[in-house]
Design an enzyme around this catalytic site. Structure first.
Site, short mmCIF file in Angstrom:
data_model
loop_
_atom_site.label_atom_id
_atom_site.label_comp_id
_atom_site.label_asym_id
_atom_site.label_seq_id
_atom_site.Cartn_x
_atom_site.Cartn_y
_atom_site.Cartn_z
CB SER A 107 16.64 -18.68 -22.68
OG SER A 107 15.67 -18.42 -23.66
CG ASP A 204 12.43 -25.05 -24.98
OD1 ASP A 204 11.50 -24.25 -25.08
OD2 ASP A 204 13.60 -24.71 -24.70
CG HIS A 234 12.38 -22.22 -22.41
ND1 HIS A 234 13.31 -22.30 -23.42
CD2 HIS A 234 12.50 -20.97 -21.88
CE1 HIS A 234 13.97 -21.15 -23.51
NE2 HIS A 234 13.50 -20.33 -22.58
#
Length: 263
Positions: A107, A204, A234
């Site tokens: 991320s 996601d 995610h």
């Protein structure tokens, strides 16, 4: 399947005029693996501990750490910015690793790993992004904010938003947004030549998989592969997702070692 491991005790890097940084490392063969976590994540998370087991099983050097204001590191979260967290990553990389490394960024860590690779290309043998989120402060936060929230953020200097992953809210600061603009990458070519592997879940809802496709377009490297995981969320922390990460790393590390071997 990676080995079950007991996490090693953390060490501390003390820096002048900056918060202490907590990190865990294992000695092993290189290239080593460096894990860069996400926004409000720490080195006790699922992927960080899984990669510790992966590295242990293969006898490979491994490093995970907490950005300032995260986990066991000093400082306050509110004081952090993309630039300061990238500086944290560079400091720990220099202090706790030797030789080429493969950076694994999750991320926000996918943005930080790119900044680290651009700053120290000679130390980076390859990168693996998991739901990579370069430029997220602009594209996924500021651009998505309604006018009243933007005004509140600019006036008050901070805004709290609920998190799907913690009882603690996400804290968005004005400094995070404004300083983040100094590090935006997707508007121009990203001048990296190392191999890049990107994994992204197609379900996601936090960082759409289009972000990884945009990153593919921006990267100058000709050795870039993206894997979209149907049904993946995610985190990509389910056993099948972690097995995919292992297989991706196995292939990448083998490629790097073969290319580095003398003829």
């Amino acid at each position: 399947m990676t080995a079950e491991t007991t996490l090693v005790a953390h060490e501390t890097l003390s820096l002048p005029d900056a918060p202490d940084l907590a990190y865990r490392r294992r000695d092993g063969v290189g290239p080593g693996i460096v894990f860069l976590g996400g926004f409000m994540s720490d080195m006790s998370g699922t992927k960080a501990t899984h990669l510790d087991g992966y590295a242990t099983e293969r006898g490979r050097a491994y490093l995970a750490f907490d950005y300032s204001g995260h986990g066991l590191s000093g400082g306050t979260f509110d004081a952090g910015t993309i630039g300061s967290w990238a500086s944290d990553a560079l400091a720990v990389l220099d202090h706790a690793t030797e030789g080429p490394q493969v950076l694994v960024g999750s991320s926000m860590g996918g943005w930080i790993m790119l900044l680290v690779a651009l700053a120290k290309p000679e130390r980076v043998a390859g990168i693996v992004g998991i739901a990579s989120a370069p430029d997220f402060t602009e594209q996924l936060i500021w651009d998505q904010m309604p006018p009243d929230q933007r005004q509140a953020l600019m006036t008050n200097g901070r805004l709290e938003q609920p998190s799907d992953y913690s009882e603690e809210p996400y804290v968005i600061t004005r400094a995070l947004i404004e300083e983040g603009r100094r590090h935006l990458l997707l508007q121009s070519p990203i001048r990296l030549s190392c191999p890049v592997r990107l994994l992204h879940g197609m379900e996601d809802t936090d960082v759409p998989f289009d972000c990884s496709l945009s990153l593919v377009d921006a990267l100058e490297s000709q050795d870039v592969e993206v894997t979209l995981v149907k049904g993946g969320d995610h985190r990509l922390s389910e056993p099948a997702n972690l097995a995919l990460l292992d297989a991706t790393l196995d292939r990448l590390l083998q490629q790097i070692e073969v290319s580095a071997a003398p003829e």
